[in-house]
Each structure stands twice: as C-alpha cells, then as structure tokens.
Design a protein around this motif. Structure first.
Motif, PDB file in Angstrom:
ATOM      1  N   ALA A 128       0.815  -1.215   0.000  1.00  0.00           N
ATOM      2  CA  ALA A 128       0.000   0.000   0.000  1.00  0.00           C
ATOM      3  C   ALA A 128       0.849   1.267   0.000  1.00  0.00           C
ATOM      4  N   GLU A 129       2.170   1.099  -0.134  1.00  0.00           N
ATOM      5  CA  GLU A 129       3.105   2.226  -0.207  1.00  0.00           C
ATOM      6  C   GLU A 129       3.039   3.075   1.069  1.00  0.00           C
ATOM      7  N   MET A 130       3.101   2.367   2.208  1.00  0.00           N
ATOM      8  CA  MET A 130       3.003   3.032   3.506  1.00  0.00           C
ATOM      9  C   MET A 130       4.292   2.891   4.294  1.00  0.00           C
ATOM     10  N   PRO A 131       4.670   3.928   5.057  1.00  0.00           N
ATOM     11  CA  PRO A 131       5.745   3.769   6.034  1.00  0.00           C
ATOM     12  C   PRO A 131       5.257   2.936   7.209  1.00  0.00           C
ATOM     13  N   VAL A 132       6.182   2.513   8.065  1.00  0.00           N
ATOM     14  CA  VAL A 132       5.850   1.566   9.126  1.00  0.00           C
ATOM     15  C   VAL A 132       6.416   2.031  10.463  1.00  0.00           C
ATOM     16  N   LEU A 133       5.622   1.841  11.508  1.00  0.00           N
ATOM     17  CA  LEU A 133       6.066   2.060  12.884  1.00  0.00           C
ATOM     18  C   LEU A 133       6.035   0.718  13.595  1.00  0.00           C
ATOM     19  N   ALA A 134       7.204   0.237  14.014  1.00  0.00           N
ATOM     20  CA  ALA A 134       7.309  -1.081  14.650  1.00  0.00           C
ATOM     21  C   ALA A 134       7.719  -0.932  16.107  1.00  0.00           C
ATOM     22  N   ALA A 135       6.980  -1.572  16.994  1.00  0.00           N
ATOM     23  CA  ALA A 135       7.323  -1.644  18.415  1.00  0.00           C
ATOM     24  C   ALA A 135       7.492  -3.119  18.745  1.00  0.00           C
ATOM     25  N   THR A 136       8.731  -3.549  18.945  1.00  0.00           N
ATOM     26  CA  THR A 136       9.018  -4.979  19.061  1.00  0.00           C
ATOM     27  C   THR A 136      10.050  -5.253  20.148  1.00  0.00           C
ATOM     28  N   ASP A 137      10.359  -6.516  20.319  1.00  0.00           N
ATOM     29  CA  ASP A 137      11.489  -6.915  21.149  1.00  0.00           C
ATOM     30  C   ASP A 137      12.780  -6.459  20.470  1.00  0.00           C
ATOM     31  N   LYS A 138      13.894  -6.563  21.172  1.00  0.00           N
ATOM     32  CA  LYS A 138      15.166  -6.088  20.634  1.00  0.00           C
ATOM     33  C   LYS A 138      15.919  -7.154  19.842  1.00  0.00           C
ATOM     34  N   ASN A 139      15.363  -8.359  19.735  1.00  0.00           N
ATOM     35  CA  ASN A 139      16.078  -9.431  19.049  1.00  0.00           C
ATOM     36  C   ASN A 139      15.725  -9.556  17.570  1.00  0.00           C
ATOM     37  N   THR A 140      14.528  -9.137  17.188  1.00  0.00           N
ATOM     38  CA  THR A 140      14.175  -9.175  15.771  1.00  0.00           C
ATOM     39  C   THR A 140      14.893  -8.044  15.039  1.00  0.00           C
ATOM     40  N   ASP A 141      15.171  -8.250  13.756  1.00  0.00           N
ATOM     41  CA  ASP A 141      15.814  -7.205  12.953  1.00  0.00           C
ATOM     42  C   ASP A 141      14.835  -6.486  12.038  1.00  0.00           C
ATOM     43  N   ILE A 142      13.528  -6.690  12.260  1.00  0.00           N
ATOM     44  CA  ILE A 142      12.553  -6.021  11.408  1.00  0.00           C
ATOM     45  C   ILE A 142      12.629  -4.499  11.574  1.00  0.00           C
ATOM     46  N   GLY A 143      12.846  -4.043  12.818  1.00  0.00           N
ATOM     47  CA  GLY A 143      12.961  -2.608  13.060  1.00  0.00           C
ATOM     48  C   GLY A 143      14.199  -2.011  12.419  1.00  0.00           C
ATOM     49  N   LYS A 144      15.284  -2.747  12.454  1.00  0.00           N
ATOM     50  CA  LYS A 144      16.530  -2.280  11.838  1.00  0.00           C
ATOM     51  C   LYS A 144      16.366  -2.144  10.327  1.00  0.00           C
ATOM     52  N   ILE A 145      15.711  -3.141   9.715  1.00  0.00           N
ATOM     53  CA  ILE A 145      15.502  -3.089   8.267  1.00  0.00           C
ATOM     54  C   ILE A 145      14.608  -1.910   7.897  1.00  0.00           C
ATOM     55  N   ILE A 146      13.557  -1.683   8.683  1.00  0.00           N
ATOM     56  CA  ILE A 146      12.646  -0.565   8.426  1.00  0.00           C
ATOM     57  C   ILE A 146      13.359   0.774   8.548  1.00  0.00           C
ATOM     58  N   SER A 147      14.078   0.969   9.650  1.00  0.00           N
ATOM     59  CA  SER A 147      14.711   2.271   9.902  1.00  0.00           C
ATOM     60  C   SER A 147      15.943   2.493   9.029  1.00  0.00           C
ATOM     61  N   ASP A 148      16.769   1.463   8.845  1.00  0.00           N
ATOM     62  CA  ASP A 148      17.989   1.620   8.039  1.00  0.00           C
ATOM     63  C   ASP A 148      17.676   1.955   6.584  1.00  0.00           C
ATOM     64  N   ASN A 149      16.522   1.516   6.104  1.00  0.00           N
ATOM     65  CA  ASN A 149      16.165   1.744   4.708  1.00  0.00           C
ATOM     66  C   ASN A 149      15.173   2.888   4.524  1.00  0.00           C
ATOM     67  N   GLY A 150      14.961   3.650   5.590  1.00  0.00           N
ATOM     68  CA  GLY A 150      14.257   4.919   5.473  1.00  0.00           C
ATOM     69  C   GLY A 150      12.772   4.853   5.224  1.00  0.00           C
ATOM     70  N   PHE A 151      12.124   3.738   5.620  1.00  0.00           N
ATOM     71  CA  PHE A 151      10.676   3.725   5.427  1.00  0.00           C
ATOM     72  C   PHE A 151       9.911   3.522   6.733  1.00  0.00           C
TER      73      PHE A 151
END
Length: 416
Positions: free
Chosen positions: A323-346
């Motif tokens: 849907a061409e949307m940015p994402v806000l993730a609130a997660t544990d510190k072990n997953t890398d989903i937040g890193k992928i989201i923030s490092d790639n600017g979306f």
C-alpha cells in the motif's frame, strides 16, 4: 517438476492472497506442477477432499480444531496433524512422484511426512521457517524448558530441521539465531528466504479514499495508523493498550485496529470502556476489503511482545509495503525487522517496553508532512527490490538446481 507444499494456513484455493499461495503461483507460472496440502478444521464440517487447479491439485485434510480453541484441544489436534496429513497423501497423491517437498512452520510436527516423501520419491526438502517453536512459547511463559512439553516439541523441532535439505529463514537475524542455537546443523544449508508477495500497484483516487474512510467512520483530517492481523499473545496487547491510553487526547492521530485472535476481546473491551475517540477496533475483514482499507491509511503498525528472544518477522509488513506506507514497529530487541525498516528509510522502530518513546514516534509521523509520502515510496521500492515473490522462487529453485542430493540421504536414520 512436481512440488508438494504442506501448510497449516487456512487456504481454500491457490488463488488466495498470502505469502504461501503467491509463491505457489510463481512456481506454476514457471511451468511446475503444484500440489498443496492444507487443513480443514473440524469446526467447518467438511470432509477431506481434492480441489483441482491449474497445474496441480489442493488436498484439504480434515483435522481437529487448532485456531480459536482451548490449549488442550489445540495441542491434541496439532499432534494428530502429522498422521492425518500422511494418510491423506498416501490415499490421494499415491500416483504422483514429487521432486520437492516444501513446508512451513508452524507446525514442527511434519518430520515423518517429510521422511515418507523423501524415501518414496527421492525428493528434495525445503523448510520455510516462519516460526521458531517451542522457544517462542517459552518466551511468552506458556511452559518452561524443564517441562516435558518443551522437551517433546524440541525433539520434534530438531528432527524437522535435520530432515530439511535447505532451511529458508525470514531475515539475517533468523539465520544467525538458528545456527547459534542448533550447532548440529550444517550452516551452509541455512539461508535467507524472506516473506514475499506478488507486487501489486494499488491506486486509489482521493475521492475513493474519502469514500472508503467515510464508509468505516474514519476521519479524513488525521494521520491514520493501522494495524491488521493476529491479535494474540505474541503482539503484547497490554503494551498496545498502554500506548493507546497515553495517546487518548492526541487529536492529530487516529488508530485503526483490524484483526482477530485470543486477545481481540481484551482490546475490544478497552475500546468500549475507554470511549477513546481516536481509536476504532474492528473484526477481521476479507482479504480484498482489508487491502483496500489499508490503502486509505497513512502508517502501518507492527507489535511484538518485548519478551521474545527469537527474531520474529511478521508477514503483515508486506501489506503495508504493498500500500506504499511507512511503518512504525514496536518490538522486542532481538528481531531485525525494526533495523531493516529504519535503516532503509521507510519507518521507525522502538522497543515495546517504553510507551513514551512510541508516542513520540507517533508525533514524528504526524509532523512528517511530505516526508510521509517519500517514506511510503521507499517502502514500496524496498518491497519490489527485496520481497517480490520472484526473489523467493529464484532462491528456492536455485537451491534445487545445485543440489547434490546428499543431505536427505545422510539423515535417513536420524536419532535426536
């Protein structure tokens, strides 16, 4: 080649929209025959049956209830799935020789089915690792590592890994975790094979967007944050409610939560009792309706319980990116989903322990202005470049083409 795909996903047709059926259709598009084995829970009162489709068949196997039921019934039904699937394959696919058997977790109880197909057809095996059980249950306090339940399922887990010629993990963190906690595995056979989807161009005019928002009673003048999917223990609903309480008087943000699960009633009760004006909680919608609704929103939400030690990577991310949307993730510190989201600017990430930080990121999105659209553009671009279904097909088929056919023979008589 002939592909056998085993899944616990509630699919009724190869034309359903999810990461598994999208992948199966990609195999069909590339000239392969696909045979899918999926469950039909007892609650639906349907007998085991075969559904033909282009280049293959789907086998719906009658099993016990595993969703929206008590833990005892779910446990018994899960244990029984393996012999039920095996018996159905013997009966309905006895005359089909498979070149590859693919399967996803959950469950981890497919090892004997895999062994049967590998021995019968000399087939390659590929595990799509979407869930690391039983450790995830330990993380959420469902049982301890000292329990017989844990030991039983841990043995099943090891057996499944060893029966798998290749293990495709959702992210680099998943690969690292699996190798670190299962040192008996050949690391060269573990790889990143992410959740993927058929990329679609969803274009909705401003007039249509306004019409849809009005249909669901969603404000037209606020930044709409949407969560869609499972609402259970893994999402850490207590943290979600703490965040919503702190955002009670935020008149720039609006929160739309659409889903189902064991914790849905808790969230629904909070919405009713609090009377929060910037919150709407809705039961799950049909896939097509949900995707249209999501496309009218501004920011996608991902929640994971802070207690997780395993690196989960929720597939709902794909819907937001479509849907061409940015994402806000609130997660544990072990997953890398937040890193992928923030490092790639979306999008942005915070640990799901501090509601104040989450609220500050909500404000950051509300103040983003035109940058919100740019982040959405980067989200869609990252999907196209990294999570398109063609990527999964290339990874899996490349492995098949270069297989040395040794591994599945090596573990013919494994003992764990």
């Amino acid at each position: 080649m002939n592909i056998l795909f085993l899944t616990l996903a509630n699919v009724s047709s190869i034309n359903d929209k999810n990461c598994y059926t999208d992948l199966m259709r990609e195999f069909v598009r590339n000239g392969h025959s696909v045979y899918i084995v999926a469950p039909s829970e007892r609650r639906y009162n349907e007998e085991t049956r075969v559904i033909p489709h282009k280049n293959g068949r789907m086998l719906k196997v009658k099993i016990g209830n595993i969703q929206k039921t008590n833990i005892i019934e779910k446990g018994i039904s899960t244990i029984m799935i393996e012999p039920q699937f095996k018996a159905a394959i013997k009966k309905y696919f006895n005359n089909v020789q498979f070149d590859m058997v693919m399967y996803s977790t959950p469950p981890i109880t497919f090892a004997d089915v895999i062994r049967y197909i590998k021995k019968r057809d000399n087939a390659e095996s590929y595990l799509l690792l979407k869930d690391i059980f039983p450790q995830n249950a330990v993380d959420l306090g469902m049982f301890s590592k000292k329990s017989l339940i844990y030991k039983y399922f841990r043995r099943k887990e090891k057996k499944l890994y060893l029966m798998s010629d290749r293990i495709g993990c959702m992210s680099p963190a998943n690969v690292s975790y699996l190798i670190e906690h299962n040192p008996y595995l050949d690391a060269s056979r573990v790889e990143v094979s992410p959740n993927t989807a058929e990329v679609q161009n969803i274009e909705i005019s401003e007039e249509k967007k306004t019409e849809i928002r009005r249909k669901y009673g969603i404000p037209e003048d606020r930044t709409i944050f949407v969560y869609g999917g499972n609402l259970g223990k893994p999402q850490g609903i207590d943290f979600v409610i703490r965040c919503l309480e702190k955002l009670l008087d935020n008149d720039r943000a609006y929160f739309l939560i659409v889903g189902s699960g064991t914790e849905f009633s808790k969230l629904e009760a909070y919405a009713q009792d609090s009377g929060q004006k910037n919150l709407k909680v809705m039961s799950a919608l049909p896939k097509n309706e949900y995707e249209i609704l999501v496309s009218t929103c501004d920011v996608g939400l991902i929640f994971l319980d802070a207690r997780f030690t395993i690196p989960n990577f929720p597939s709902r991310l794909l819907s937001y990116m479509q849907a061409e949307m940015p994402v806000l993730a609130a997660t544990d510190k072990n997953t890398d989903i937040g890193k992928i989201i923030s490092d790639n600017g979306f999008g942005y990430w915070c640990e799901s322990t501090d509601a104040d930080v989450f609220c500050s990121l909500v404000d950051k999105f509300c103040n983003a202005g035109r940058e919100l659209c740019e982040m959405g553009r980067r989200s869609k671009q990252y999907l196209c470049e990294n999570y398109a279904v063609e990527k999964s097909y290339d990874i899996i088929f490349r492995d098949f083409e270069h297989s040395d056919n040794v591994h599945h023979k090596l573990y013919d008589n494994i003992n764990v």
